[in-house]
Each structure stands twice: as structure tokens, then as C-alpha cells.
Write a protein that holds these residues in place. Sequence first.
Motif, PDB file in Angstrom:
ATOM      1  N   GLU A   1       0.821  -1.206   0.000  1.00  0.00           N
ATOM      2  CA  GLU A   1       0.000   0.000   0.000  1.00  0.00           C
ATOM      3  C   GLU A   1       0.859   1.262   0.000  1.00  0.00           C
ATOM      4  O   GLU A   1       0.460   2.297  -0.547  1.00  0.00           O
ATOM      5  CB  GLU A   1      -0.921  -0.018   1.218  1.00  0.00           C
ATOM      6  N   LEU A   2       2.039   1.180   0.615  1.00  0.00           N
ATOM      7  CA  LEU A   2       2.909   2.352   0.691  1.00  0.00           C
ATOM      8  C   LEU A   2       3.196   2.922  -0.688  1.00  0.00           C
ATOM      9  O   LEU A   2       3.173   4.140  -0.887  1.00  0.00           O
ATOM     10  CB  LEU A   2       4.215   1.983   1.403  1.00  0.00           C
ATOM     11  N   MET A   3       3.477   2.052  -1.677  1.00  0.00           N
ATOM     12  CA  MET A   3       3.788   2.551  -3.013  1.00  0.00           C
ATOM     13  C   MET A   3       2.582   3.218  -3.643  1.00  0.00           C
ATOM     14  O   MET A   3       2.689   4.289  -4.251  1.00  0.00           O
ATOM     15  CB  MET A   3       4.307   1.416  -3.903  1.00  0.00           C
ATOM     16  N   ASP A   4       1.414   2.619  -3.497  1.00  0.00           N
ATOM     17  CA  ASP A   4       0.191   3.257  -4.008  1.00  0.00           C
ATOM     18  C   ASP A   4      -0.036   4.611  -3.351  1.00  0.00           C
ATOM     19  O   ASP A   4      -0.397   5.591  -4.012  1.00  0.00           O
ATOM     20  CB  ASP A   4      -1.022   2.358  -3.747  1.00  0.00           C
ATOM     21  N   ASN A   5       0.178   4.677  -2.040  1.00  0.00           N
ATOM     22  CA  ASN A   5      -0.023   5.939  -1.322  1.00  0.00           C
ATOM     23  C   ASN A   5       0.947   7.009  -1.802  1.00  0.00           C
ATOM     24  O   ASN A   5       0.583   8.182  -1.946  1.00  0.00           O
ATOM     25  CB  ASN A   5       0.151   5.720   0.182  1.00  0.00           C
ATOM     26  N   LEU A   6       2.196   6.602  -2.036  1.00  0.00           N
ATOM     27  CA  LEU A   6       3.196   7.555  -2.519  1.00  0.00           C
ATOM     28  C   LEU A   6       2.810   8.095  -3.890  1.00  0.00           C
ATOM     29  O   LEU A   6       2.833   9.310  -4.132  1.00  0.00           O
ATOM     30  CB  LEU A   6       4.568   6.886  -2.579  1.00  0.00           C
ATOM     31  N   ILE A   7       2.444   7.199  -4.786  1.00  0.00           N
ATOM     32  CA  ILE A   7       2.053   7.627  -6.138  1.00  0.00           C
ATOM     33  C   ILE A   7       0.813   8.511  -6.086  1.00  0.00           C
ATOM     34  O   ILE A   7       0.739   9.548  -6.763  1.00  0.00           O
ATOM     35  CB  ILE A   7       1.823   6.398  -7.040  1.00  0.00           C
ATOM     36  N   SER A   8      -0.160   8.127  -5.266  1.00  0.00           N
ATOM     37  CA  SER A   8      -1.374   8.943  -5.134  1.00  0.00           C
ATOM     38  C   SER A   8      -1.053  10.326  -4.567  1.00  0.00           C
ATOM     39  O   SER A   8      -1.624  11.335  -4.994  1.00  0.00           O
ATOM     40  CB  SER A   8      -2.387   8.236  -4.224  1.00  0.00           C
ATOM     41  N   GLY A   9      -0.132  10.371  -3.604  1.00  0.00           N
ATOM     42  CA  GLY A   9       0.267  11.655  -3.037  1.00  0.00           C
ATOM     43  C   GLY A   9       0.914  12.562  -4.063  1.00  0.00           C
ATOM     44  O   GLY A   9       0.634  13.768  -4.127  1.00  0.00           O
ATOM     45  N   ILE A  10       1.807  11.985  -4.886  1.00  0.00           N
ATOM     46  CA  ILE A  10       2.454  12.774  -5.941  1.00  0.00           C
ATOM     47  C   ILE A  10       1.417  13.245  -6.958  1.00  0.00           C
ATOM     48  O   ILE A  10       1.417  14.411  -7.374  1.00  0.00           O
ATOM     49  CB  ILE A  10       3.554  11.940  -6.627  1.00  0.00           C
ATOM     50  N   ASN A  11       0.513  12.347  -7.348  1.00  0.00           N
ATOM     51  CA  ASN A  11      -0.561  12.747  -8.279  1.00  0.00           C
ATOM     52  C   ASN A  11      -1.408  13.868  -7.685  1.00  0.00           C
ATOM     53  O   ASN A  11      -1.823  14.795  -8.384  1.00  0.00           O
ATOM     54  CB  ASN A  11      -1.452  11.546  -8.597  1.00  0.00           C
ATOM     55  N   GLY A  12      -1.655  13.780  -6.373  1.00  0.00           N
ATOM     56  CA  GLY A  12      -2.460  14.798  -5.719  1.00  0.00           C
ATOM     57  C   GLY A  12      -1.791  16.159  -5.729  1.00  0.00           C
ATOM     58  O   GLY A  12      -2.460  17.188  -5.907  1.00  0.00           O
ATOM     59  N   ILE A  13      -0.464  16.174  -5.540  1.00  0.00           N
ATOM     60  CA  ILE A  13       0.268  17.446  -5.602  1.00  0.00           C
ATOM     61  C   ILE A  13       0.151  18.047  -6.993  1.00  0.00           C
ATOM     62  O   ILE A  13      -0.093  19.246  -7.164  1.00  0.00           O
ATOM     63  CB  ILE A  13       1.738  17.238  -5.210  1.00  0.00           C
ATOM     64  N   TYR A  14       0.320  17.212  -8.023  1.00  0.00           N
ATOM     65  CA  TYR A  14       0.163  17.693  -9.398  1.00  0.00           C
ATOM     66  C   TYR A  14      -1.215  18.331  -9.599  1.00  0.00           C
ATOM     67  O   TYR A  14      -1.344  19.430 -10.131  1.00  0.00           O
ATOM     68  CB  TYR A  14       0.333  16.534 -10.379  1.00  0.00           C
ATOM     69  N   MET A  15      -2.260  17.613  -9.188  1.00  0.00           N
ATOM     70  CA  MET A  15      -3.618  18.093  -9.445  1.00  0.00           C
ATOM     71  C   MET A  15      -3.954  19.312  -8.589  1.00  0.00           C
ATOM     72  O   MET A  15      -4.538  20.278  -9.075  1.00  0.00           O
ATOM     73  CB  MET A  15      -4.616  16.962  -9.157  1.00  0.00           C
ATOM     74  N   HIS A  16      -3.554  19.285  -7.305  1.00  0.00           N
ATOM     75  CA  HIS A  16      -3.892  20.367  -6.390  1.00  0.00           C
ATOM     76  C   HIS A  16      -3.237  21.681  -6.808  1.00  0.00           C
ATOM     77  O   HIS A  16      -3.837  22.752  -6.705  1.00  0.00           O
ATOM     78  CB  HIS A  16      -3.458  19.994  -4.978  1.00  0.00           C
TER      79      HIS A  16
END
Length: 252
Positions: A92-107
Motif C-alpha cells: 500500500e505504501l507505493m500506491d499511497n506515494l504515487i497517489s500523493g504525488i498525483n495529488g500534488i500535481y492536481m492540487h
Amino acid sequence: MSLYPTTLFHFSDKESLYGILNHNFKVSYAREKIIGPNNFREFAVPMVSFCDLKLSELKYFLTYGKFGIGLTKEWANRNGLSPVMYINRHCELMDNLISGINGIYMHLGFVDNMSQFNSLNKSYQNIMNTYRYIKNYDGELWRDGKLENDNYRFADEREWRFVPNLETEGVRPFVGISNIRTKKQKREFNSKVNHIRLRFTPDDIKYLVVETDKDITDLINHLHNAKSRFDPEIRNRLASRILTIEQIEKDI
């Protein structure tokens, strides 16, 4: 007794090794893909990569070439190299990291250009910087568009990286994969980091590796021709530190 050696190795082809000896390491963009259970990101990072392997282990990791240079970890520490962080693609850690990076891009409405990256809050920049030191523990190994191994254990290489500082002028800290899919695109981006050098002195070299006995003579001749960097005393010392792949495979 330490499990880890005191040397970092970089492997390449013959021409590239000679270029490194003449002009130090050149930074170039390397394509990366990090995968989680439900998500992934592809990108490219400007870097120079090394492996943290003992001589006895090198025989198993010659996929990057059969000509190499080994430099001291004291040199690596002076130049700010770091081991990469290996993360299991099934966790899950890798998914969370990728989601966090995607979130920074979108936000932040982040588009892949330097002006927008430089406008980010320093804390966001630092978070994004960790992105450049992440690698999957294992996964697919691709070379020149071909799948070589569908379950390659990247962690076995114990990779260290040199990555230019975030504030390096005119250098994108990473680029989206859509911007670097073709060889022409990669050449264009590499031309923008061509001035960056990861420097070393002859005293930082612990080993030089060549493929065959014949290549030893060629390498000594090359060092002789590079007189401005390798004086006679240095050439003699380095000649005693040259190993062949055959020696490594049979005797070490």
C-alpha cells in the motif's frame, strides 16, 4: 565485518568508460517506472547510477556493460550520492506515494515546466524530490524497448544515485514520460544537462574493469594518451588496479 563494500561501481561500454576517464561522469535522463498495486507513474530523472556491490557479486550484474570504474564511498559521500529507496510494488505504501504525488500535481495545477516547479513552496519541492530516489524492489526490466525479465529484482543492484541539486539552473528535476519517449526527445533533454559533471580525481579510483586481457593494454594506452589527467605515477598505480571480467567470473 560489513556486509557492504567500500566501493561503488559504474558499468558501461568501452567508449563510455574512456569518456568518463577523460571528462568525468555526464548526467543524463534515465527513464523510471514505479508501480503500486493499483497505480503507477512513469518519468525520467537526470542522474548517474552506481551499484553498491562487492567484487565477488559483480559477475551477476553485468547487464549495463563489461567496462567499469569503481570509486570510493568517501568520494560518494563528498559528492552527495545516496542509495535509492526500494519499495515493494505489492504494498500500500507505493500506491499511497504515487497517489500523493498525483495529488500534488492536481492540487497545484502542476505542469511539467521549470517555472511552475520553482514557484512551489519549498516543502512541496522537498516532497517531490524524494520521487527521484524511489525504485521498485522488483519488476519488469526493459532494454531498448524489449522486455528482458518480467520479474527482475532491482534491489539486488543496491543502486546509489547522483542527482543534480533541485536548484541547478535550467535543469528540470524530472520530466513526464510523454516528453521523453523518443530517442530524439531524450537527446534534446540530455543536451540541457550536458554541462553537469560528477567529478572525481585519479585518487578516488579503486578499480577499473575491462572485458578481456587485450582490453588491459588498450586501457593503459588510453591513460597514457590522457597525460593531462594521468601522470606516469598515477598510470602505474591504476594499471595495478585493472581487473578483467574473466578474473571476476572465475577467480573472485
